[in-house]
Design a protein around this motif. Structure first.
Motif, PDB file in Angstrom:
ATOM      1  N   MET A  61      -4.152   0.259  15.619  1.00 22.68           N
ATOM      2  CA  MET A  61      -5.195   0.477  14.619  1.00 22.68           C
ATOM      3  C   MET A  61      -4.623   1.073  13.344  1.00 22.68           C
ATOM      4  N   LYS A  62      -3.726   2.066  13.522  1.00 20.68           N
ATOM      5  CA  LYS A  62      -3.112   2.692  12.360  1.00 20.68           C
ATOM      6  C   LYS A  62      -2.273   1.693  11.579  1.00 20.68           C
ATOM      7  N   LYS A  63      -1.581   0.790  12.322  1.00 23.49           N
ATOM      8  CA  LYS A  63      -0.757  -0.223  11.654  1.00 23.49           C
ATOM      9  C   LYS A  63      -1.639  -1.153  10.838  1.00 23.49           C
ATOM     10  N   ASN A  64      -2.797  -1.559  11.422  1.00 26.77           N
ATOM     11  CA  ASN A  64      -3.729  -2.420  10.691  1.00 26.77           C
ATOM     12  C   ASN A  64      -4.216  -1.744   9.422  1.00 26.77           C
ATOM     13  N   ALA A  65      -4.568  -0.443   9.551  1.00 24.95           N
ATOM     14  CA  ALA A  65      -5.076   0.291   8.395  1.00 24.95           C
ATOM     15  C   ALA A  65      -4.019   0.390   7.304  1.00 24.95           C
ATOM     16  N   LYS A  66      -2.766   0.609   7.692  1.00 19.32           N
ATOM     17  CA  LYS A  66      -1.681   0.712   6.716  1.00 19.32           C
ATOM     18  C   LYS A  66      -1.489  -0.611   5.989  1.00 19.32           C
ATOM     19  N   THR A  67      -1.518  -1.718   6.753  1.00 24.94           N
ATOM     20  CA  THR A  67      -1.364  -3.041   6.143  1.00 24.94           C
ATOM     21  C   THR A  67      -2.523  -3.344   5.214  1.00 24.94           C
ATOM     22  N   GLU A  68      -3.729  -2.995   5.636  1.00 22.86           N
ATOM     23  CA  GLU A  68      -4.902  -3.310   4.826  1.00 22.86           C
ATOM     24  C   GLU A  68      -4.962  -2.436   3.573  1.00 22.86           C
ATOM     25  N   ASP A  69      -4.474  -1.211   3.654  1.00 26.16           N
ATOM     26  CA  ASP A  69      -4.357  -0.381   2.446  1.00 26.16           C
ATOM     27  C   ASP A  69      -3.376  -1.018   1.464  1.00 26.16           C
ATOM     28  N   ALA A  70      -2.293  -1.589   2.001  1.00 30.50           N
ATOM     29  CA  ALA A  70      -1.307  -2.257   1.148  1.00 30.50           C
ATOM     30  C   ALA A  70      -1.899  -3.505   0.498  1.00 30.50           C
ATOM     31  N   ILE A  71      -2.738  -4.222   1.240  1.00 29.53           N
ATOM     32  CA  ILE A  71      -3.412  -5.405   0.693  1.00 29.53           C
ATOM     33  C   ILE A  71      -4.344  -4.991  -0.450  1.00 29.53           C
ATOM     34  N   LEU A  72      -5.111  -3.927  -0.234  1.00 32.85           N
ATOM     35  CA  LEU A  72      -6.023  -3.438  -1.272  1.00 32.85           C
ATOM     36  C   LEU A  72      -5.256  -3.027  -2.526  1.00 32.85           C
ATOM     37  N   ALA A  73      -4.118  -2.339  -2.325  1.00 27.52           N
ATOM     38  CA  ALA A  73      -3.315  -1.892  -3.469  1.00 27.52           C
ATOM     39  C   ALA A  73      -2.776  -3.082  -4.258  1.00 27.52           C
ATOM     40  N   LEU A  74      -2.345  -4.134  -3.545  1.00 26.86           N
ATOM     41  CA  LEU A  74      -1.839  -5.328  -4.229  1.00 26.86           C
ATOM     42  C   LEU A  74      -2.941  -6.015  -5.029  1.00 26.86           C
ATOM     43  N   LEU A  75      -4.119  -6.153  -4.422  1.00 29.82           N
ATOM     44  CA  LEU A  75      -5.223  -6.808  -5.121  1.00 29.82           C
ATOM     45  C   LEU A  75      -5.696  -5.978  -6.311  1.00 29.82           C
ATOM     46  N   LYS A  76      -5.612  -4.659  -6.184  1.00 30.96           N
ATOM     47  CA  LYS A  76      -5.985  -3.799  -7.307  1.00 30.96           C
ATOM     48  C   LYS A  76      -5.012  -3.976  -8.457  1.00 30.96           C
ATOM     49  N   ALA A  77      -3.717  -4.037  -8.123  1.00 30.87           N
ATOM     50  CA  ALA A  77      -2.686  -4.118  -9.154  1.00 30.87           C
ATOM     51  C   ALA A  77      -2.528  -5.518  -9.738  1.00 30.87           C
ATOM     52  N   ARG A  78      -2.683  -6.544  -8.901  1.00 31.87           N
ATOM     53  CA  ARG A  78      -2.380  -7.910  -9.331  1.00 31.87           C
ATOM     54  C   ARG A  78      -3.587  -8.786  -9.574  1.00 31.87           C
ATOM     55  N   GLY A  79      -4.778  -8.339  -9.175  1.00 35.84           N
ATOM     56  CA  GLY A  79      -5.933  -9.213  -9.268  1.00 35.84           C
ATOM     57  C   GLY A  79      -5.987 -10.141  -8.082  1.00 35.84           C
ATOM     58  N   SER A  80      -6.776 -11.202  -8.169  1.00 31.03           N
ATOM     59  CA  SER A  80      -6.954 -12.100  -7.036  1.00 31.03           C
ATOM     60  C   SER A  80      -5.635 -12.755  -6.634  1.00 31.03           C
TER      61      SER A  80
END
Length: 217
Positions: free
Chosen positions: A1-20
């Motif tokens: 679960m923690k690994k999923n959360a870490k990956t999904e936080d990284a996905i959110l950060a990428l989408l925030k920084a790069r857009g779609s």
């Protein structure tokens, strides 16, 4: 679960920084399989964290999986915080009610003066424009602006702030935005030209600025 959360936080950060971004591009950036990425995206979409948007297909119609990109929802944008945004907004509106627009402008000017002094002290040893810009990025990063810089290949730079922690406050007092642009121009010096080219409050995905030496004009 923690690994999923870490990956999904990284996905959110990428989408925030790069857009779609597409699932394939996200998978490549995070070095995981496309199948694994789609599993994360499916879960995040079901939780309302991201939303799918169509891409212009790069294959003939009917060939393979429909082209899709992913972007943050309002829920996920709020995850990045806004520096006690609602309290700040209420305080500004209260100050305007008590002291008028002039009083609010005095508050903005005081904040501008404090920030300018802090930046000038931090950048006192920086000399070449490239070093000054790099230091400005570090200062804004520390304040939560998700700042970064790219060289434009012509001696100038594109300075980007992917997040604005004072955005809510700025919607009721755009003096903050004017002050920031003034600060950038001052600390980067008279030999640099700084222009805002993308503005969050005018529908931009982020705020960005071109920075170039006057000698290039």
């Amino acid at each position: 679960m923690k690994k999923n959360a870490k990956t999904e936080d990284a996905i959110l950060a990428l989408l925030k920084a790069r857009g779609s971004m597409s699932a394939v591009d996200l998978a490549g950036k995070l070095n995981i399989t496309a199948i694994g990425m789609r599993q994360h995206l499916k879960r995040m979409n079901e939780m309302g964290m991201i939303a799918a948007t169509p891409l212009i297909a790069s294959k003939p119609k009917g060939a393979g999986r429909p082209a899709t990109s992913w972007e943050l929802t309002t829920l996920s944008h709020n995850k990045f915080g806004d520096s006690h945004a609602l309290l700040t907004k209420d305080l500004i509106e209260s100050a305007r009610a008590v002291f008028g627009d002039e009083g609010v402008e005095q508050l903005v000017a005081h904040r501008e003066d404090q920030t300018l002094k802090l930046y000038q002290e931090a950048m006192s040893a920086a000399s070449p424009l490239k070093v000054k810009v790099a230091q400005l990025v570090r200062l804004r990063e520390q304040e939560g602006y998700m700042a970064e810089v790219e060289e434009d290949g012509q001696g100038g730079f594109l300075f980007v702030e992917n997040h604005c922690p004072i955005c809510t406050a700025a919607t009721v007092c755009q003096g903050f935005c004017r002050a920031e642009l003034s600060i950038f121009r001052t600390v980067l010096g008279p030999d640099a030209i700084v222009e805002r080219v993308e503005y969050l409050l005018e529908g931009g995905r982020r705020c960005s600025y071109t920075i170039r030496p006057k000698s290039l004009n």
